[in-house]
Design an enzyme around this catalytic site. Structure first.
Site, PDB file in Angstrom:
ATOM      1  N   ASP A  10      11.768  -3.274  -4.948  1.00 32.20           N
ATOM      2  CA  ASP A  10      10.649  -3.228  -4.019  1.00 32.20           C
ATOM      3  C   ASP A  10      10.714  -4.520  -3.184  1.00 32.20           C
ATOM      4  O   ASP A  10      11.402  -5.478  -3.581  1.00 32.20           O
ATOM      5  CB  ASP A  10       9.350  -3.166  -4.839  1.00 32.20           C
ATOM      6  N   ASP A  12       7.657  -5.988  -0.840  1.00 37.11           N
ATOM      7  CA  ASP A  12       6.403  -6.756  -0.757  1.00 37.11           C
ATOM      8  C   ASP A  12       5.855  -7.051  -2.140  1.00 37.11           C
ATOM      9  O   ASP A  12       5.571  -6.143  -2.922  1.00 37.11           O
ATOM     10  CB  ASP A  12       5.368  -5.991   0.065  1.00 37.11           C
TER      11      ASP A  12
HETATM   12  C1  XBP Z   1       3.955  -2.528   0.581  1.00 41.15           C
HETATM   13  C2  XBP Z   1       2.926  -2.013   1.442  1.00 41.15           C
HETATM   14  C3  XBP Z   1       3.097  -2.122   2.875  1.00 41.15           C
HETATM   15  C4  XBP Z   1       2.857  -3.463   3.483  1.00 41.15           C
HETATM   16  C5  XBP Z   1       2.707  -3.306   4.971  1.00 41.15           C
HETATM   17  O1  XBP Z   1       3.930  -1.848  -0.672  1.00 41.15           O
HETATM   18  O2  XBP Z   1       1.943  -1.465   0.981  1.00 41.15           O
HETATM   19  O3  XBP Z   1       2.173  -1.260   3.447  1.00 41.15           O
HETATM   20  O4  XBP Z   1       1.663  -4.024   2.976  1.00 41.15           O
HETATM   21  O5  XBP Z   1       3.817  -2.741   5.535  1.00 41.15           O
HETATM   22  P1  XBP Z   1       5.187  -1.849  -1.639  1.00 41.15           P
HETATM   23  P2  XBP Z   1       3.743  -1.900   6.910  1.00 41.15           P
HETATM   24  O6  XBP Z   1       5.422  -3.264  -2.013  1.00 41.15           O
HETATM   25  O7  XBP Z   1       4.751  -1.051  -2.822  1.00 41.15           O
HETATM   26  O8  XBP Z   1       6.336  -1.209  -0.906  1.00 41.15           O
HETATM   27  O9  XBP Z   1       2.606  -2.444   7.718  1.00 41.15           O
HETATM   28  O10 XBP Z   1       5.077  -2.097   7.557  1.00 41.15           O
HETATM   29  O11 XBP Z   1       3.490  -0.468   6.528  1.00 41.15           O
HETATM   30 MG    MG Z   2       5.220  -4.206  -3.871  1.00 37.02          MG
END
Ligand code: XBP
Ligand code: MG
Length: 250
Positions: A10, A12
Site C-alpha cells: 500500500d 498512503d
Molecule cells: C489512500 C486513500 C487515498 C488518499 C487520497 O488509501 O484513501 O484516497 O487519501 O488519494 P490507501 P486521492 O492507503 O488504503 O490506498 O486523492 O488520489 O484519491
Molecule cells: Mg494506506
C-alpha cells in the site's frame, strides 16, 4: 507457508505518512483556490479517512459533514475539478520533500530487489501521487523497481473492496498465497484479505492505531531498522527489523 514470490505495498500510511501533511494539506489548498471556506483539520480528516479515494472523500464530506453547502448541478464535474487541483498541490508538496518514507521501507525494498523478489503496489491513491512520492524519496528510477503499480481509478471499487489487489495479482500472474501484503489500515487489510491474501503485515500510524487488524498476520508500529526494531501492539519489540528472513516465517 509458501515461498514469497512478490511483496505488494500500500502507499498512503504504509510507504509514507502522506495523509496528514500531504493529502490533507493539498485538499485544503484546492478548496481555498476554489474560494471555498472548507477546512479539513487533523481531527476531521481522521473521520473522513473512513472513505478511501479523494473524490469519494469529498462527496462523503458533503453528505455527512457539510450538508448546508449547495453543490452545483454537475456534482461529479465539480468534485473532479477540485480533485485535479488537489493532485497538483499534492505533487508540489512531495517535490518540497515534506514527507519521508517510513522507517525500514527503503531497506526492505532494496533487500527484496537484491533477492530478486518482485515488488508491486496496490493503492487507492492517484497514480501521479504514487510516482511523485517515489521520485522525491527514492529517485525517478525507483518507479521501475515495481513490476506492477495498481492505483486509483484503475478499478471502479476502491479499498476495502478487494479489486485493486485482485488486479495486481492477476497482472503479476500469482495466486494470493504466494505474496505478502503491507498495509496500514483496516480498510487495506480487508481489501488484501478479501483478495485471498493471508500474509499481511500492518504498520500502524496515528490515524489507524486501534483499527480492526484481526485478519493481519503481524501488527507492528513500523518495519524498523537495525538497532530500532519494530514493536507489537503490546509494546513487545521484535528481535530485529522486518526483513526477508522474518517474512519467510509468516
Ligand atoms: C489512500 C486513500 C487515498 C488518499 C487520497 O488509501 O484513501 O484516497 O487519501 O488519494 P490507501 P486521492 O492507503 O488504503 O490506498 O486523492 O488520489 O484519491
Ligand atoms: Mg494506506
Amino acid at each position: 507457508m509458501s515461498e514469497i514470490e512478490a511483496l505488494i505495498f500500500d502507499v498512503d500510511g504504509t510507504l509514507a505518512d502522506t495523509e496528514r501533511d500531504g493529502h490533507r494539506v493539498a485538499f485544503n489548498r484546492a478548496f481555498a483556490d476554489a474560494g471555498l471556506d472548507w477546512d479539513w483539520d487533523v481531527a476531521l480528516y481522521g473521520k473522513l479517512l473512513a472513505v478511501t479515494g479523494g473524490k469519494e472523500r469529498i462527496k462523503y464530506y458533503l453528505r455527512e459533514f457539510n450538508t448546508a453547502f449547495e453543490p452545483p448541478a454537475d456534482l461529479d464535474g465539480f468534485v473532479a475539478g477540485l480533485h485535479a487541483a488537489k493532485t497538483e498541490h499534492y505533487k508540489a508538496l512531495m517535490a518540497e520533500g515534506r514527507v519521508p518514507l517510513r522507517p525500514g521501507v527503503e531497506r526492505l525494498l532494496r533487500e527484496a530487489r537484491e533477492a530478486g523478489i518482485p515488488l508491486a503496489i496496490a493503492t487507492t491513491t492517484t497514480m501521479d501521487n504514487v510516482t511523485s512520492l517515489l521520485e522525491n524519496t527514492l529517485g525517478a528510477e525507483s518507479i521501475g523497481w515495481f513490476a506492477e503499480i495498481g492505483a486509483g481509478d484503475i478499478v471502479p471499487a476502491k479499498k476495502p473492496a478487494p479489486d485493486i489487489y485482485v488486479w495486481v495479482l492477476e497482472r503479476l500472474g500469482l495466486p494470493p498465497e504466494r505474496v505478502i501484503a503491507f498495509e496500514d489500515s483496516g480498510h487495506g487489510v480487508n481489501s488484501a484479505a478479501d483478495a485471498g491474501i493471508s500474509r499481511i503485515v500492518v504498520t500502524t500510524n496515528d490515524y489507524t492505531l486501534g483499527q480492526d487488524f484481526s485478519r493481519a498476520s503481524l501488527v507492528l508500529d513500523q518495519l524498523g531498522e537495525p538497532g530500532t526494531p519494530p514493536r507489537r501492539a503490546d509494546g513487545e519489540p521484535l528481535p530485529g527489523p522486518v526483513d526477508l528472513a522474518l517474512l519467510e516465517t509468516l
